[in-house]
Design a protein around this motif. Sequence first.
Motif, PDB file in Angstrom:
ATOM      1  N   ASN A  82       0.817  -1.218   0.000  1.00  0.00           N
ATOM      2  CA  ASN A  82       0.000   0.000   0.000  1.00  0.00           C
ATOM      3  C   ASN A  82       0.854   1.273   0.000  1.00  0.00           C
ATOM      4  O   ASN A  82       2.009   1.270   0.418  1.00  0.00           O
ATOM      5  N   VAL A  95       0.418   3.894   1.805  1.00  0.00           N
ATOM      6  CA  VAL A  95       0.486   4.591   3.098  1.00  0.00           C
ATOM      7  C   VAL A  95       1.803   4.271   3.809  1.00  0.00           C
ATOM      8  O   VAL A  95       2.498   5.152   4.303  1.00  0.00           O
ATOM      9  N   THR A  96       2.156   2.995   3.828  1.00  0.00           N
ATOM     10  CA  THR A  96       3.286   2.546   4.661  1.00  0.00           C
ATOM     11  C   THR A  96       4.428   1.973   3.839  1.00  0.00           C
ATOM     12  O   THR A  96       5.316   1.310   4.387  1.00  0.00           O
ATOM     13  N   GLY A 127      -3.584  -3.100   1.263  1.00  0.00           N
ATOM     14  CA  GLY A 127      -4.005  -1.888   1.973  1.00  0.00           C
ATOM     15  C   GLY A 127      -4.597  -0.782   1.122  1.00  0.00           C
ATOM     16  O   GLY A 127      -5.504  -0.071   1.558  1.00  0.00           O
ATOM     17  N   THR A 128      -4.060  -0.565  -0.066  1.00  0.00           N
ATOM     18  CA  THR A 128      -4.646   0.438  -0.991  1.00  0.00           C
ATOM     19  C   THR A 128      -4.789  -0.211  -2.372  1.00  0.00           C
ATOM     20  O   THR A 128      -4.252   0.274  -3.364  1.00  0.00           O
ATOM     21  N   VAL A 171      -4.994  -6.467   4.540  1.00  0.00           N
ATOM     22  CA  VAL A 171      -5.332  -5.220   5.253  1.00  0.00           C
ATOM     23  C   VAL A 171      -6.785  -4.808   4.978  1.00  0.00           C
ATOM     24  O   VAL A 171      -7.186  -4.645   3.826  1.00  0.00           O
ATOM     25  N   VAL A 210      -8.965  -0.067   8.540  1.00  0.00           N
ATOM     26  CA  VAL A 210      -7.901  -1.082   8.615  1.00  0.00           C
ATOM     27  C   VAL A 210      -7.713  -1.580  10.050  1.00  0.00           C
ATOM     28  O   VAL A 210      -6.792  -2.344  10.325  1.00  0.00           O
ATOM     29  N   LEU A 232       0.304   3.447  16.173  1.00  0.00           N
ATOM     30  CA  LEU A 232       1.066   3.923  15.025  1.00  0.00           C
ATOM     31  C   LEU A 232       0.568   3.175  13.794  1.00  0.00           C
ATOM     32  O   LEU A 232       0.470   1.948  13.824  1.00  0.00           O
ATOM     33  N   SER A 233       0.254   3.895  12.724  1.00  0.00           N
ATOM     34  CA  SER A 233      -0.113   3.226  11.484  1.00  0.00           C
ATOM     35  C   SER A 233       1.129   2.560  10.902  1.00  0.00           C
ATOM     36  O   SER A 233       2.202   3.156  10.891  1.00  0.00           O
ATOM     37  N   GLY A 234       0.988   1.338  10.477  1.00  0.00           N
ATOM     38  CA  GLY A 234       2.078   0.694   9.749  1.00  0.00           C
ATOM     39  C   GLY A 234       2.786  -0.435  10.467  1.00  0.00           C
ATOM     40  O   GLY A 234       3.536  -1.177   9.841  1.00  0.00           O
ATOM     41  N   THR A 235       2.541  -0.597  11.762  1.00  0.00           N
ATOM     42  CA  THR A 235       3.279  -1.670  12.441  1.00  0.00           C
ATOM     43  C   THR A 235       2.821  -3.049  11.953  1.00  0.00           C
ATOM     44  O   THR A 235       3.605  -3.995  11.921  1.00  0.00           O
ATOM     45  N   GLY A 236       1.547  -3.155  11.570  1.00  0.00           N
ATOM     46  CA  GLY A 236       1.073  -4.432  11.019  1.00  0.00           C
ATOM     47  C   GLY A 236       1.748  -4.712   9.684  1.00  0.00           C
ATOM     48  O   GLY A 236       2.208  -5.833   9.421  1.00  0.00           O
ATOM     49  N   CYS A 237       1.808  -3.698   8.825  1.00  0.00           N
ATOM     50  CA  CYS A 237       2.477  -3.867   7.521  1.00  0.00           C
ATOM     51  C   CYS A 237       3.951  -4.211   7.731  1.00  0.00           C
ATOM     52  O   CYS A 237       4.512  -5.077   7.045  1.00  0.00           O
TER      53      CYS A 237
HETATM   54  C1  LIG Z   1      -4.199   3.555   7.196  1.00  0.00           C
HETATM   55  C2  LIG Z   1      -4.156   2.690   6.013  1.00  0.00           C
HETATM   56  N1  LIG Z   1      -5.108   2.768   5.034  1.00  0.00           N
HETATM   57  C3  LIG Z   1      -4.897   1.919   4.046  1.00  0.00           C
HETATM   58  S1  LIG Z   1      -3.522   0.986   4.238  1.00  0.00           S
HETATM   59  C4  LIG Z   1      -3.183   1.712   5.736  1.00  0.00           C
HETATM   60  C5  LIG Z   1      -2.020   1.326   6.570  1.00  0.00           C
HETATM   61  C6  LIG Z   1      -2.355   0.176   7.446  1.00  0.00           C
HETATM   62  O1  LIG Z   1      -1.236  -0.192   8.183  1.00  0.00           O
HETATM   63  P1  LIG Z   1      -1.290  -1.201   9.412  1.00  0.00           P
HETATM   64  O2  LIG Z   1      -2.280  -2.290   9.096  1.00  0.00           O
HETATM   65  O3  LIG Z   1       0.078  -1.724   9.476  1.00  0.00           O
HETATM   66  O4  LIG Z   1      -1.645  -0.372  10.613  1.00  0.00           O
END
Ligand SMILES: Cc1ncsc1CCOP(=O)(O)O
Length: 275
Positions: A34, A36-37, A76-77, A105, A149, A201-206
Amino acid sequence: MTRDSPANFMDGAIPAGLLATVRSKRPLIHHITNGVTINDCANITICTGAAPVMAEAPEEVAEMVAAAGALVLNIGTLSATQVEAMLAAGRRANELGIPVVLDPVGVGATRFRTETAQRILDTLDVAVLKGNAGEIGVLAGTGGSVRGVDSGGIAGDPVETARECARLTGTVVSMTGAVDVVTDDRRVFLVGNGNPAMDRLSGTGCMASSVTAAFVAVADDYAVASAAALAALGRAGERAALEARGPYSFRTALFDELAGLTPDDLTGHARIEER
Ligand SMILES: Cc1ncsc1CCOP(=O)(O)O
Ligand SMILES: Nc1ncnc2c1ncn2[C@@H]1O[C@H](COP(=O)(O)OP(=O)(O)O)[C@@H](O)[C@H]1O
Ligand SMILES: [Mg+2]
């Protein structure tokens, strides 16, 4: 846990050895991910000790994945073109025996995401399915709630949800949360490392998917590798929390601590319980 049933913790030398192997082999991790991350995923891959490449043009993905040690598919996107690229890269990865890590995601949040995740699972041989609890609950068919997400939780027991998902999909399921559950149905690993700051924090899963792919690229046992990867990222999170002032300094510290994480530290602090 009772005195009659002592916890069976994995020897920390196992995740530590895998971390050292990632750093010595430096596998290429091909991501279709995605917007975003994407940069966080590239850098966390480097901090783990592997090498990232992000490539998603349908014209080149089959060629690119041939040089990779693992492929990350992160929806994710997603777009129709990106899904086409994911299937092409995944088919080539399967032909070559390169493990595929799927991060579904937001599955369950929209029909397009749910149909796409299902299509990828039906079409490809996915090695590891890494999602948060809500995402895994949706794919297990046992009840999961996802808003955007974010996980809104699951209906039943976390271990049984992850095992049902593993049975249904034939993959190793790596379900993240305060305690991560990794299972191939037969074995269950509970990973206790991590810090609540990782959830803010957004992105730790990715990033967990990228680190998982780096470990899976150098291992034959994808369940052990997935648990080891989450222990390493979680341990970096524990150390980062000691120095952070808030979410963004935590983010910086998370990268620094993973890059500086030694196999010795992981040997001493990995908390992987086998059920
Ligand atoms: C906010 C967002 N929207 C689409 S992908 C994304 C990032 C999701 O990251 P994670 O699942 O790691 O929090
Ligand atoms: N409350 C928590 N305590 C410790 N670690 C956590 C916590 N929440 C999430 N993590 C860790 O953060 C990473 C991302 O997990 P999660 O937040 O479930 O993913 P997502 O971003 O996809 O929702 C995983 O490595 C997980 O172990
Ligand atoms: Mg996620």
